[in-house]
Scaffold this motif. Structure first.
Motif, PDB file in Angstrom:
ATOM      1  N   GLU A  92       0.828  -1.210   0.000  1.00  0.00           N
ATOM      2  CA  GLU A  92       0.000   0.000   0.000  1.00  0.00           C
ATOM      3  C   GLU A  92       0.862   1.260   0.000  1.00  0.00           C
ATOM      4  OE1 GLU A  92      -3.929  -1.890   2.211  1.00  0.00           O
ATOM      5  OE2 GLU A  92      -2.435  -0.835   3.404  1.00  0.00           O
ATOM      6  N   PRO A 111      -7.308  -0.853   7.129  1.00  0.00           N
ATOM      7  CA  PRO A 111      -7.722   0.180   8.098  1.00  0.00           C
ATOM      8  C   PRO A 111      -6.549   0.972   8.663  1.00  0.00           C
ATOM      9  CG  PRO A 111      -8.816  -1.922   8.543  1.00  0.00           C
ATOM     10  CD  PRO A 111      -7.766  -2.188   7.512  1.00  0.00           C
ATOM     11  N   TRP A 121      -4.181   2.520   7.245  1.00  0.00           N
ATOM     12  CA  TRP A 121      -3.942   3.785   6.547  1.00  0.00           C
ATOM     13  C   TRP A 121      -4.923   4.866   7.004  1.00  0.00           C
ATOM     14  CZ3 TRP A 121       0.051   5.413   3.791  1.00  0.00           C
ATOM     15  CH2 TRP A 121       0.955   4.451   3.308  1.00  0.00           C
ATOM     16  N   GLN A 122      -6.189   4.467   7.198  1.00  0.00           N
ATOM     17  CA  GLN A 122      -7.176   5.441   7.663  1.00  0.00           C
ATOM     18  C   GLN A 122      -6.828   5.941   9.060  1.00  0.00           C
ATOM     19  OE1 GLN A 122      -9.778   6.802   5.845  1.00  0.00           O
ATOM     20  NE2 GLN A 122      -9.746   8.178   7.610  1.00  0.00           N
ATOM     21  N   ARG A 123      -6.388   5.009   9.923  1.00  0.00           N
ATOM     22  CA  ARG A 123      -6.003   5.417  11.278  1.00  0.00           C
ATOM     23  C   ARG A 123      -4.831   6.390  11.239  1.00  0.00           C
ATOM     24  NH1 ARG A 123      -6.872  -0.131  12.420  1.00  0.00           N
ATOM     25  NH2 ARG A 123      -4.622  -0.523  12.378  1.00  0.00           N
ATOM     26  N   GLN A 159      -4.041   8.432   8.800  1.00  0.00           N
ATOM     27  CA  GLN A 159      -4.499   9.726   8.284  1.00  0.00           C
ATOM     28  C   GLN A 159      -5.160  10.555   9.376  1.00  0.00           C
ATOM     29  OE1 GLN A 159      -6.797   8.342   4.789  1.00  0.00           O
ATOM     30  NE2 GLN A 159      -5.478   9.677   3.583  1.00  0.00           N
ATOM     31  N   ASP A 160      -5.814   9.870  10.307  1.00  0.00           N
ATOM     32  CA  ASP A 160      -6.467  10.585  11.400  1.00  0.00           C
ATOM     33  C   ASP A 160      -5.473  11.067  12.447  1.00  0.00           C
ATOM     34  OD1 ASP A 160      -8.843  10.015  10.133  1.00  0.00           O
ATOM     35  OD2 ASP A 160      -9.251   8.217  11.356  1.00  0.00           O
ATOM     36  N   VAL A 177      -4.380   8.763  -0.253  1.00  0.00           N
ATOM     37  CA  VAL A 177      -4.710   7.422  -0.727  1.00  0.00           C
ATOM     38  C   VAL A 177      -5.411   7.538  -2.072  1.00  0.00           C
ATOM     39  CG1 VAL A 177      -5.985   5.309  -0.233  1.00  0.00           C
ATOM     40  CG2 VAL A 177      -4.885   6.568   1.627  1.00  0.00           C
TER      41      VAL A 177
END
Length: 661
Positions: A412, A462, A464-466, A468-469, A479
């Motif tokens: 990723e 998930p 990557w989302q964490r 980003q936050d 992404v």
């Protein structure tokens, strides 16, 4: 044109500051005059007087004005004269022919060649070539004698030289003998050669005699009073190599071998490169044909990231990369010692290549993002993995974290930061796996297929989302919904000498006097050297269009019991009598035979004779895998060994888990 003139002008200014250049130039001028005089003397029976002498002196300025600049243009003053070689002699011949032809043309157009003898200019060319060539060879001879004399003067004690018998009387032996003749400080003295060609018997190579046939090496070694034997020939036939090794062992003399071309990064065979013979020499593998231009197109001038850079495959990839001049090699490894070793090797032995060392784990997403963000690798070679079958079998959650999720995050990161190619290094244990390690590597192959641009559905883990936050907006990775990264895998068997190989274990057991422990009398494995594997990985990386799993031709499988016996014999001892071989039973997750393809998979040949590619692979979507990977993450977090194996079996239906461990 202007740039070439400027370059020549700078070179002339540099040469003009070198007194040795003027000495050689003046020497060449004298020799050119001498050659022309000899041509006239032979043609006119040594009578140079009257009109003949006038013609000789009249044409000399033209001869000098043409030949000396021509010699310069042909590079005769740019070389290091103490290392004059056959290539330099060829340049002298070309420069002589060109300059002689130019003189004749000038006389033809200027004076219609009236009154000139054609044979004079033919003889002049011959004598010029002979004189200039002898001049260069004399310089080389004097420099080498002076160097050897200086070394002898500096050293109070003479160097003790072993009497060396060479097996093979070909090109490799000639290069070694030349080196020995040029450097008296080397610790060897060649006393003879043996060869399989009976026509060479009685001949000499650099004044060293060919004593006879290899079959009679014991007798020849005794008569020549040899103290050591060197196998100085390239042998790709394992039966021939085993025969030669057997004959050498009977002499009871120590023997060594030249490295293969794959081991030599620069291809330079030297007496300093000789090493003890090892099991990989007995495999008789052919030299790998590399498509240098094709590989260079995706590596030269690029930033290359190698995970597991300190391991056997990763470090060899670093060495093999050097010939393709990457802009930067990013060394990524979780082992401090391994990373330090490969970093120091590149820094001190290959100073011309830039490298940077990153100590960390591939499952550390924040670190991955920072590394990709800073260095922007164009090519990723992913070799990092846990690969010890019994250890991983008893700690399956580590295979999940490192082999599966670490690979997923790395893929990723390559997509997010726009890497051009991602090459996954897989294993034959991924084929119909019976252990967690093999199943985890098969999952990474499925991830590779899912993330390839042709079938990727835009799903990310998930993690990557964490991230980003958590990170600042200006540092958050973007992404993408589409990407152009080409993903491909390379599948092969065991690598000799790697951390997971039995060879280091067998060597330690032999050094201690045994026993050598083998799991089963019939267990077989595929083997190749680290050099061959690394070269074929680079070659496969150049061939992939995206979504392929390349399979390396491993040759014939080797019985581990036979390997143990060969290693014992290489130490000069006999298996079963002097060193015991003990069978201890298959370990957890192991099977008798490894395979390179799964039943139902199809393979097709590629244009490269040592590489095949899988066809008939189903392309899973990343969304489909994500749910199963979520379950796998929960079970790994709970250290649920049975649950991990059950989920792996759902992802990889051909996996046959061992629930007893």
């Amino acid at each position: 044109m202007l740039s070439k003139i400027s370059s020549h002008w700078r070179l002339l200014r540099t040469l003009a500051k070198n007194p040795k250049f003027w000495l050689v130039l003046c020497g060449d001028a004298v020799l050119v005059v001498l050659a022309h005089y000899l041509a006239y003397a032979i043609r006119f029976d040594s009578m140079l007087h009257g009109p003949v002498f006038g013609q000789f002196t009249g044409v000399l300025p033209l001869i000098l004005a043409v030949k000396l600049p021509t010699f310069y243009l042909f590079g005769l003053y740019r070389g290091m004269w103490r290392y004059t070689s056959l290539n330099d002699i060829v340049h002298i011949a070309l420069a002589t022919v060109f300059s002689s032809a130019l003189v004749i043309l000038l006389l033809l157009f200027g004076a219609h060649f009236l009154g000139f003898s054609r044979s004079v200019f033919i003889l002049d060319g011959i004598f010029t070539f002979g004189c200039i060539s002898c001049h260069r060879m004399l310089i080389r001879f004097v420099c080498q004698r002076m160097a050897n004399g200086a070394e002898g003067f500096r050293t109070a004690e003479p160097v003790e030289q072993k009497r060396l018998l060479l097996v093979g009387a070909g090109d490799a032996a000639a290069r070694l003998l030349r080196e020995l003749s040029e450097n008296s400080r080397l610790p060897y003295k060649a006393v003879g050669l043996v060869d399989d060609d009976p026509g060479k018997t009685g001949m000499k190579l650099f004044n060293v005699p060919v004593l006879g046939m290899i079959e009679d090496i014991g007798e020849h070694a005794r008569r020549a009073r040899a103290q050591e034997i060197l196998i100085a020939t390239v042998i790709i036939d394992k039966a021939k190599m085993r025969r030669i090794v057997g004959l050498c062992q009977r002499t009871q003399l120590p023997f060594k071998v030249l490295p293969t071309m794959g081991e030599l990064i620069n291809g330079q065979v030297s007496i300093r490169t000789i090493r003890d013979i090892s099991f990989k020499d007995l495999l008789g593998r052919e030299e790998v044909r590399l498509e240098q231009d094709r590989i260079g197109r995706y590596l030269t001038g690029k930033t290359v990231l190698i995970t597991g850079a300190g391991g056997s495959i990763g470090s060899e990839l670093c060495r093999q990369l050097l010939r393709f001049s990457p802009a930067l090699i990013v060394l990524f490894d979780a082992s401090e010692e391994n990373l330090y070793n490969v970093q120091m090797e590149l820094r001190h032995e290959h100073e011309e290549v830039r490298s940077v060392a990153i100590l960390g784990k591939v499952q550390d997403l924040r670190l991955l993002n920072a590394v990709f963000r800073q260095h922007r690798p164009a090519v990723v070679f992913h070799t990092a993995a846990y690969k010890h079958v019994p250890l991983v079998e008893r700690n399956p959650w580590q295979a999940v974290y490192n082999n599966i999720f670490g690979t997923q995050l790395l893929m990723e990161a390559a997509i997010v930061h726009g890497a051009e190619r991602f090459v996954l290094v897989s294993t034959d244990k991924a084929v119909r796996p019976t252990n967690v390690m093999g199943a985890s590597k098969r999952v990474t192959e499925l991830l590779m297929l899912a993330y390839n641009s042709s079938c990727w559905d835009g799903a990310f883990s998930p993690a990557w989302q964490r991230m980003q936050d958590e990170v600042p907006a200006d540092m958050a990775p973007l992404v993408p919904s589409r990407h152009a990264t080409r993903f491909m895998g390379v599948r092969f068997g065991n690598v000799l000498g790697s951390s997971g190989s039995v060879v280091p274990l067998f060597k330690r057991q032999i050094e201690k006097g045994g026993p050598v422990t083998v799991t089963h009398p019939e267990v077989t494995r595929y083997f190749m050297s680290a050099e061959e594997a690394a070269q074929l990985i680079l070659q496969s990386g150049s061939m992939g269009e995206g979504g392929e799993i390349f399979i390396l031709r491993m040759g014939e499988p080797v019985k581990i019991a036979d390997m143990a016996r060969e290693l014992i014999r290489l130490t000069g001892r006999e298996p079963d009598s002097e060193i015991e071989i003990r069978f201890v039973g298959l370990r957890a997750g192991e099977k008798l035979y490894e395979e390179l393809i799964t039943e139902g998979e199809g393979i097709v040949d590629t244009h490269h004779e040592k590489i095949m590619v899988l066809r008939g692979e189903t392309m899973p979507s990343s969304s489909m895998l994500s749910g199963q990977l979520d379950h796998l993450a929960e079970q790994a977090h709970a250290l649920d060994s049975r649950g991990i194996k059950e989920t792996l079996r759902r992802i990889v239906p051909e996996y046959q888990p061992d629930f007893t461990v």
